[in-house]
Design a protein around this motif. Structure first.
Motif, short mmCIF file in Angstrom:
data_model
loop_
_atom_site.label_atom_id
_atom_site.label_comp_id
_atom_site.label_asym_id
_atom_site.label_seq_id
_atom_site.Cartn_x
_atom_site.Cartn_y
_atom_site.Cartn_z
N CYS A 31 -3.81 -4.91 2.57
CA CYS A 31 -5.08 -4.19 2.43
C CYS A 31 -5.79 -3.97 3.76
O CYS A 31 -6.42 -2.93 3.96
N ASP A 32 -5.75 -4.95 4.66
CA ASP A 32 -6.46 -4.79 5.93
C ASP A 32 -6.01 -3.55 6.71
O ASP A 32 -6.87 -2.78 7.17
N PRO A 33 -4.70 -3.30 6.88
CA PRO A 33 -4.31 -2.07 7.60
C PRO A 33 -4.78 -0.80 6.90
O PRO A 33 -5.21 0.16 7.56
N LEU A 34 -4.72 -0.78 5.57
CA LEU A 34 -5.16 0.38 4.82
C LEU A 34 -6.65 0.64 5.04
O LEU A 34 -7.07 1.77 5.32
N PHE A 35 -7.47 -0.40 4.92
CA PHE A 35 -8.90 -0.24 5.08
C PHE A 35 -9.27 0.11 6.52
O PHE A 35 -10.22 0.86 6.75
N GLU A 36 -8.54 -0.42 7.48
CA GLU A 36 -8.80 -0.06 8.88
C GLU A 36 -8.49 1.42 9.11
O GLU A 36 -9.24 2.12 9.80
N ALA A 37 -7.38 1.90 8.54
CA ALA A 37 -7.02 3.33 8.70
C ALA A 37 -8.06 4.22 8.04
O ALA A 37 -8.48 5.24 8.62
N ILE A 38 -8.50 3.89 6.85
CA ILE A 38 -9.53 4.68 6.16
C ILE A 38 -10.83 4.64 6.96
O ILE A 38 -11.53 5.66 7.08
N GLY A 39 -11.18 3.49 7.49
CA GLY A 39 -12.38 3.37 8.31
C GLY A 39 -12.33 4.25 9.54
O GLY A 39 -13.32 4.88 9.91
N LYS A 40 -11.17 4.30 10.19
CA LYS A 40 -11.03 5.16 11.37
C LYS A 40 -11.09 6.64 10.99
O LYS A 40 -11.64 7.45 11.74
N MET A 41 -10.55 6.99 9.83
CA MET A 41 -10.62 8.39 9.38
C MET A 41 -12.06 8.83 9.17
O MET A 41 -12.47 9.91 9.59
N PHE A 42 -12.83 8.00 8.51
CA PHE A 42 -14.20 8.38 8.18
C PHE A 42 -15.18 8.09 9.30
O PHE A 42 -16.34 8.48 9.23
N SER A 43 -14.76 7.43 10.36
CA SER A 43 -15.69 7.12 11.45
C SER A 43 -16.05 8.35 12.28
O SER A 43 -17.06 8.38 12.96
#
Length: 178
Positions: free
Chosen positions: A156-168
């Motif tokens: 989950c951590d890599p997935l949430f980090e990728a989503i966070g970078k997309m929406f940042s």
């Protein structure tokens, strides 16, 4: 022989002997045997009870303090004869007092026996069943929580980090048009 002093829930001070040498049933030396025979250790089950204040923790303050005035009242303008009122008060008070004593004499000891057995069973189950089950559960869940934590951090951590970078990179502005 040394002793530690304890204060029980009622505020009574008593000592619990700590044996530095020997067994309490078979002391190693004569001095210890003499000390055991001379000193009587106070048993907490035979402590004196207070015959004056029988509700020191105020368990029944709101329940049983019922007087004649709490049950029977005559409003202004509707009064019975004074003698009837006094006799009613005396009858109520004496009947309540003696009937309580009669019920206590008949049912007090059997109810104390029943409640003693109930709380002994409750204590036994809590000490020998509930607490060990909870401790066992906590030990086993600790192992499962470690595995769960590893899975969360791995997937989950890599997935949430990728989503966070997309929406940042998204910027929002608010405009008010008149």
């Amino acid at each position: 022989m040394s002793a530690t002093k304890y204060v029980d829930s009622e505020g009574f001070l008593y000592t619990a002997p700590v044996r530095e040498q020997g067994n309490i049933y078979k002391p190693n030396n004569k001095m210890m045997a003499d000390e055991l025979s001379e000193k009587a250790v106070r048993d907490v089950h035979t402590k004196e009870i207070d015959l004056v204040n029988r509700d020191p923790k105020h368990l029944n303050d709101d329940v049983v303090k019922i007087d004649f005035e709490d049950v029977i009242a005559e409003p202004e303008g509707t009064h019975s004869f004074d003698g009837i009122w006094k006799a009613s008060f005396t009858t109520f008070t004496v009947t309540k007092y003696w009937f309580y004593r009669l019920l206590s004499a008949i049912f007090g000891i059997p109810m104390a026996l029943i409640w003693g057995i109930y709380f002994a069973i409750l204590s036994f189950l809590h000490i020998w069943a509930v607490v060990p089950c909870i401790r066992s559960y906590l030990i086993e869940i600790q192992c499962i929580s470690r595995v769960y934590s590893i899975c969360i951090h791995t997937f989950c951590d890599p997935l949430f980090e990728a989503i966070g970078k997309m929406f940042s990179s998204i910027r929002a502005t608010v405009r008010k048009e008149i």
